[in-house]
Design an enzyme around this catalytic site. Sequence first.
Site, PDB file in Angstrom:
ATOM      1  N   ASP A  79      53.057   4.805  23.645  1.00  0.00           N
ATOM      2  CA  ASP A  79      54.074   5.852  23.638  1.00  0.00           C
ATOM      3  C   ASP A  79      55.085   5.496  24.715  1.00  0.00           C
ATOM      4  O   ASP A  79      54.982   4.434  25.358  1.00  0.00           O
ATOM      5  CB  ASP A  79      53.423   7.223  23.904  1.00  0.00           C
ATOM      6  N   LYS A  98      58.333   1.826  25.795  1.00  0.00           N
ATOM      7  CA  LYS A  98      59.720   2.251  25.977  1.00  0.00           C
ATOM      8  C   LYS A  98      60.700   1.107  25.756  1.00  0.00           C
ATOM      9  O   LYS A  98      61.768   1.277  25.153  1.00  0.00           O
ATOM     10  CB  LYS A  98      59.906   2.837  27.378  1.00  0.00           C
ATOM     11  N   SER A 104      53.223  13.074   3.125  1.00  0.00           N
ATOM     12  CA  SER A 104      53.242  14.168   4.098  1.00  0.00           C
ATOM     13  C   SER A 104      51.972  14.992   3.997  1.00  0.00           C
ATOM     14  O   SER A 104      51.142  14.786   3.099  1.00  0.00           O
ATOM     15  CB  SER A 104      54.452  15.075   3.831  1.00  0.00           C
ATOM     16  N   CYS A 105      51.816  15.939   4.897  1.00  0.00           N
ATOM     17  CA  CYS A 105      50.679  16.861   4.826  1.00  0.00           C
ATOM     18  C   CYS A 105      50.729  17.649   3.521  1.00  0.00           C
ATOM     19  O   CYS A 105      49.678  17.891   2.889  1.00  0.00           O
ATOM     20  CB  CYS A 105      50.681  17.795   6.032  1.00  0.00           C
ATOM     21  N   HIS A 112      55.025  26.933   5.296  1.00  0.00           N
ATOM     22  CA  HIS A 112      54.614  25.879   6.233  1.00  0.00           C
ATOM     23  C   HIS A 112      54.839  26.306   7.676  1.00  0.00           C
ATOM     24  O   HIS A 112      55.849  26.925   8.015  1.00  0.00           O
ATOM     25  CB  HIS A 112      55.437  24.615   5.926  1.00  0.00           C
ATOM     26  N   THR A 125      57.636  23.097  12.965  1.00  0.00           N
ATOM     27  CA  THR A 125      57.347  21.772  13.507  1.00  0.00           C
ATOM     28  C   THR A 125      58.385  21.398  14.558  1.00  0.00           C
ATOM     29  O   THR A 125      59.366  22.116  14.790  1.00  0.00           O
ATOM     30  CB  THR A 125      57.353  20.704  12.399  1.00  0.00           C
ATOM     31  N   GLY A 164      59.703  16.709   0.645  1.00  0.00           N
ATOM     32  CA  GLY A 164      59.695  15.411  -0.020  1.00  0.00           C
ATOM     33  C   GLY A 164      58.407  15.136  -0.770  1.00  0.00           C
ATOM     34  O   GLY A 164      58.208  14.028  -1.288  1.00  0.00           O
ATOM     35  N   ARG A 219      59.568  27.414   6.205  1.00  0.00           N
ATOM     36  CA  ARG A 219      58.940  27.315   7.520  1.00  0.00           C
ATOM     37  C   ARG A 219      58.814  28.727   8.100  1.00  0.00           C
ATOM     38  O   ARG A 219      59.785  29.493   8.108  1.00  0.00           O
ATOM     39  CB  ARG A 219      59.784  26.444   8.443  1.00  0.00           C
TER      40      ARG A 219
END
Length: 333
Positions: free
Chosen positions: A33, A77, A152-153, A180, A183, A212, A232
């Site tokens: 990360d 980074k 996606s989920c 949903h 997020t 999507g 959402r």
Amino acid sequence: MGNIAIHGFGRIGRTATRAALLKNMFVPFSISDIKDSKALASLFAYDTNYGKYPGHVTAQSDRFIIDNNEIAYLNSKDALPDWGALGVDVVIDCTARATTRSGAQAHLDRGAKKVLVSAPSKSMEDCDAILLPGINLEDYNPSQHHIISMGSCTTNALAPVVKIIGEKLGIKSGFFSTVHAYTNSQSLTDQPMNAMRDSWAAAENIIPSSSGAAKALKFIWPELNITGKAYRVPVRTGSIVEVNVQVEKSTSREEVNEMFRTAASSDQLRGILSVLEDEFSSARIVGEHHSSIIDLPLTQVLDGNLLSVAAWYDNEMGYATRLVEAALYFSRQ
């Protein structure tokens, strides 16, 4: 088993790591990360959605210690890690930057053998395959599939429903709507955003959004005639998708529910699909590892051929669990 790295330690990266460790699937070879390792370790150890990690978590500048496992921390980074030199076979990219072929190819150029994208690829040209556990994972071709999208989920919640209805009853056409959780793509307070509707505070509004999932499903079933949208809502995790389809064979509510009960206990979908016999709210499915949890009391059938099915899903934990299951599968091939 080959080495599996998690690249991007945000919501999905941390949840995937939690699932991999707590379900004893594998210990990530590395986590990468761009943020401070101690801050990331604290977010992993004390999660707002899932509570305290039930084990020991500490961090140094170059590693995490989780339980008795030392996991290398690679700050990316300035550049992607040299996966080839590290001996990494599968990279799970959880940054949302690998949804284009160039973004995913960068991992292969750095020596990774496979890239598993934790999001829908922008198009079929941006990945080699869309593969979902319980749906079409057996289509994996190690010699051809190097960039693999997990959709996606919502894709993973819809796919078992579509698969079962399509195989048993036939789908003429239909719509879906997912309610949903909000997020990170949305705003905490009112402010201009790229997507106009996302400009209003996520925790205070019902915000219509695109989905999507239909496009991803059509990559798997090209003849599928279904589309949909998302709303959402102000919950931090836990979502539900309603599928409304016209079917080719006449059916009944009882027949449909028995169909899902049977499928949930099948070898192919066990652990992926589940059913609820009683009436619950979204709190019931927070932390659920299943991708799709059919709410049987909500099933409706009109005139024998118009079918409505509702499936709950924890949009983080369910999806992240499928992600690490798929990564483990690819690492063993």
